[in-house]
Design a protein around this motif. Structure first.
Motif, PDB file in Angstrom:
ATOM      1  N   THR A   1      -1.082   0.263 -10.701  1.00 46.34           N
ATOM      2  CA  THR A   1      -0.742  -0.694  -9.797  1.00 46.34           C
ATOM      3  C   THR A   1      -0.718  -0.187  -8.207  1.00 46.34           C
ATOM      4  O   THR A   1      -0.287   0.830  -8.287  1.00 46.34           O
ATOM      5  CB  THR A   1       0.654  -1.403 -10.161  1.00 46.34           C
ATOM      6  OG1 THR A   1       1.885  -0.098 -10.196  1.00 46.34           O
ATOM      7  CG2 THR A   1       0.827  -1.873 -11.423  1.00 46.34           C
ATOM      8  N   SER A   2      -0.925  -1.383  -7.584  1.00 49.52           N
ATOM      9  CA  SER A   2      -1.183  -1.138  -5.841  1.00 49.52           C
ATOM     10  C   SER A   2       0.080  -1.978  -5.530  1.00 49.52           C
ATOM     11  O   SER A   2      -0.149  -3.139  -5.254  1.00 49.52           O
ATOM     12  CB  SER A   2      -2.460  -1.131  -5.443  1.00 49.52           C
ATOM     13  OG  SER A   2      -2.397  -0.635  -4.091  1.00 49.52           O
ATOM     14  N   LEU A   3       1.247  -1.544  -5.115  1.00 49.37           N
ATOM     15  CA  LEU A   3       2.206  -2.339  -4.593  1.00 49.37           C
ATOM     16  C   LEU A   3       2.069  -3.084  -3.281  1.00 49.37           C
ATOM     17  O   LEU A   3       2.055  -4.290  -3.521  1.00 49.37           O
ATOM     18  CB  LEU A   3       3.669  -1.733  -4.409  1.00 49.37           C
ATOM     19  CG  LEU A   3       4.860  -2.604  -4.268  1.00 49.37           C
ATOM     20  CD1 LEU A   3       5.930  -1.697  -5.217  1.00 49.37           C
ATOM     21  CD2 LEU A   3       5.281  -2.770  -2.808  1.00 49.37           C
ATOM     22  N   ASP A   4       1.627  -2.514  -2.153  1.00 46.73           N
ATOM     23  CA  ASP A   4       1.269  -3.201  -0.965  1.00 46.73           C
ATOM     24  C   ASP A   4       0.231  -4.274  -1.212  1.00 46.73           C
ATOM     25  O   ASP A   4       0.043  -5.326  -0.566  1.00 46.73           O
ATOM     26  CB  ASP A   4       1.057  -2.388   0.123  1.00 46.73           C
ATOM     27  CG  ASP A   4       2.317  -1.765   0.805  1.00 46.73           C
ATOM     28  OD1 ASP A   4       3.394  -2.138   0.290  1.00 46.73           O
ATOM     29  OD2 ASP A   4       2.225  -1.049   1.811  1.00 46.73           O
ATOM     30  N   GLN A   5      -0.799  -3.918  -2.025  1.00 50.27           N
ATOM     31  CA  GLN A   5      -1.930  -4.642  -2.175  1.00 50.27           C
ATOM     32  C   GLN A   5      -1.918  -5.619  -3.347  1.00 50.27           C
ATOM     33  O   GLN A   5      -2.746  -6.622  -3.664  1.00 50.27           O
ATOM     34  CB  GLN A   5      -3.178  -4.184  -2.498  1.00 50.27           C
ATOM     35  CG  GLN A   5      -3.557  -2.849  -1.102  1.00 50.27           C
ATOM     36  CD  GLN A   5      -4.791  -2.397  -1.011  1.00 50.27           C
ATOM     37  OE1 GLN A   5      -5.844  -3.154  -1.541  1.00 50.27           O
ATOM     38  NE2 GLN A   5      -5.066  -1.075  -0.426  1.00 50.27           N
ATOM     39  N   HIS A   6      -0.718  -5.753  -3.898  1.00 50.65           N
ATOM     40  CA  HIS A   6      -0.315  -6.992  -4.925  1.00 50.65           C
ATOM     41  C   HIS A   6      -1.458  -6.762  -6.301  1.00 50.65           C
ATOM     42  O   HIS A   6      -2.057  -7.812  -6.362  1.00 50.65           O
ATOM     43  CB  HIS A   6      -0.395  -8.282  -4.556  1.00 50.65           C
ATOM     44  CG  HIS A   6       0.711  -8.281  -3.416  1.00 50.65           C
ATOM     45  ND1 HIS A   6       2.134  -8.434  -3.680  1.00 50.65           N
ATOM     46  CD2 HIS A   6       0.649  -8.134  -1.916  1.00 50.65           C
ATOM     47  CE1 HIS A   6       3.053  -8.189  -2.540  1.00 50.65           C
ATOM     48  NE2 HIS A   6       1.967  -8.203  -1.487  1.00 50.65           N
TER      49      HIS A   6
END
Length: 346
Positions: free
Chosen positions: A220-225
């Motif tokens: 998962t890439s949190l800032d990039q949703h």
């Protein structure tokens, strides 16, 4: 990663399912949610790992103590061990039976103090549980590596099912995944991609949760949703193909679990009152919500299956005990079937 409540001002999802995946035979239509146990010694929970006896080890970014929650009795957690010289713990992974590796750091806001990241080995093979659910006997703790160049260690994953010498970890600020030899302490960046980076205006958390299945690294890439994957070498960990996006996510995608067959991901949505169930092959998803899931960080398979061979989920997070105070909470999502089955929090 479970941030302080000030970061939780995201859109709250209702307790209904927003969309549905294509139905598979014996797939659960919904889930019911319940509280398994609480951790008063932590204001929130970060990551979790299920032991072979069914009990659950949990970490918190606000405590340097590794806790254990009993799966068979609704009680407060017991302390397993304290990790020295850090203020919080992030990822945890088991590389061989009852030998766990835990990541620790000194966290301020969403960044860690320079030089404070490390990985520790927690050997529970000679430990046991007394009648009160407390861990007793010998627990062996040793530091595997000081990660002086790492900016914020977060998720941990095994490299391959039978590899007990290597793990992967995400650096959420550097936007990379590294391999660590737990015998020698040597490490190397093996995957670095723009999809893993932090973005301006975000929470300064890029790549977050990581898991491997076969020769694929999921993250998962949190800032990039974003939830995505890349093919990797099972001997070196290096990427052997490009990053492939799977789904874009409304909300903050944190840590996650993969189903035993690798077809489904269950992603915790930090601040979203929901987990996201992703059908990896069809790149489709649905939101599954409950009021219990206001501040969650991670998901793990429970290890037990029902008559339909569906597996329950454990979810780590926090419980609000008054308007301003939270304590760590461990929740369980139990599959249920049929037209009358409703998603609910207990």
């Amino acid at each position: 990663m479970n941030f302080p409540r000030a970061y939780g001002a995201f859109v709250l999802l209702s307790a209904s399912i927003v969309s549905a995946l294509p139905k598979r035979q014996s797939a659960p239509s919904n889930f019911t949610f319940s509280t398994v146990g609480t951790v008063p010694g932590a204001v929130n929970l970060e990551n979790l790992a299920v032991r072979h006896n069914g009990d659950v080890l949990v970490t918190s970014i606000r405590s340097n103590t590794l806790f254990q929650v009993s799966s068979s009795r609704n009680t407060t957690a017991s302390e397993v061990v304290q990790i020295p010289d850090v203020t919080g713990l992030t990822g945890i992974v088991e590389l061989e039976k009852d030998v766990f590796y835990v990541a620790g750091t000194n966290l301020t806001g969403s960044s860690s103090s320079p030089g404070s990241n490390g990985v520790w080995r927690v050997d529970l093979r000679n430990s046991s549980i007394d009648g009160n659910g407390c861990v007793v006997q010998v627990i062996t703790l040793s530091q595997v590596a000081d990660l002086l160049s790492t900016q914020l260690i977060n998720g941990l994953s095994s490299l391959a099912p039978n590899d007990t010498s290597h793990l992967l970890f995400s650096d959420s600020v550097a936007g990379s995944v590294s391999i660590l030899d737990v015998e020698t302490g040597l490490l190397e960046v093996v995957v670095k991609d723009p999809t893993m980076n932090i973005v301006s205006g975000g929470l300064s958390v890029g790549v977050n949760g990581i898991k491997t299945y076969g020769d694929r690294l999921f993250f998962t890439s949190l800032d990039q949703h974003l939830f995505a994957s890349a093919s990797i070498s099972l001997s070196t960990g290096h990427a052997t193909g490009p990053v492939v996006p799977i789904v874009n996510i409304t909300g903050s995608a944190d840590d996650f679990a993969l189903s035993r067959d690798g077809r489904t991901a269950f992603i915790s949505l930090n601040g979203g009152n929901a987990i996201l169930e992703v059908d990896i092959a069809s790149k489709s998803s649905r939101y599954i919500g409950s009021p219990l899931l206001e501040s969650i960080s991670s998901v793990a398979l429970s290890g037990s299956r029902d008559q339909f061979k569906s597996e329950s989920l454990y979810i780590s997070g926090a419980i609000v005990v008054d308007n301003t105070t939270t304590i760590g909470g461990l929740f369980k999502a139990q599959p249920c079937f049929g037209v009358g089955c409703a998603v609910q929090g207990i």
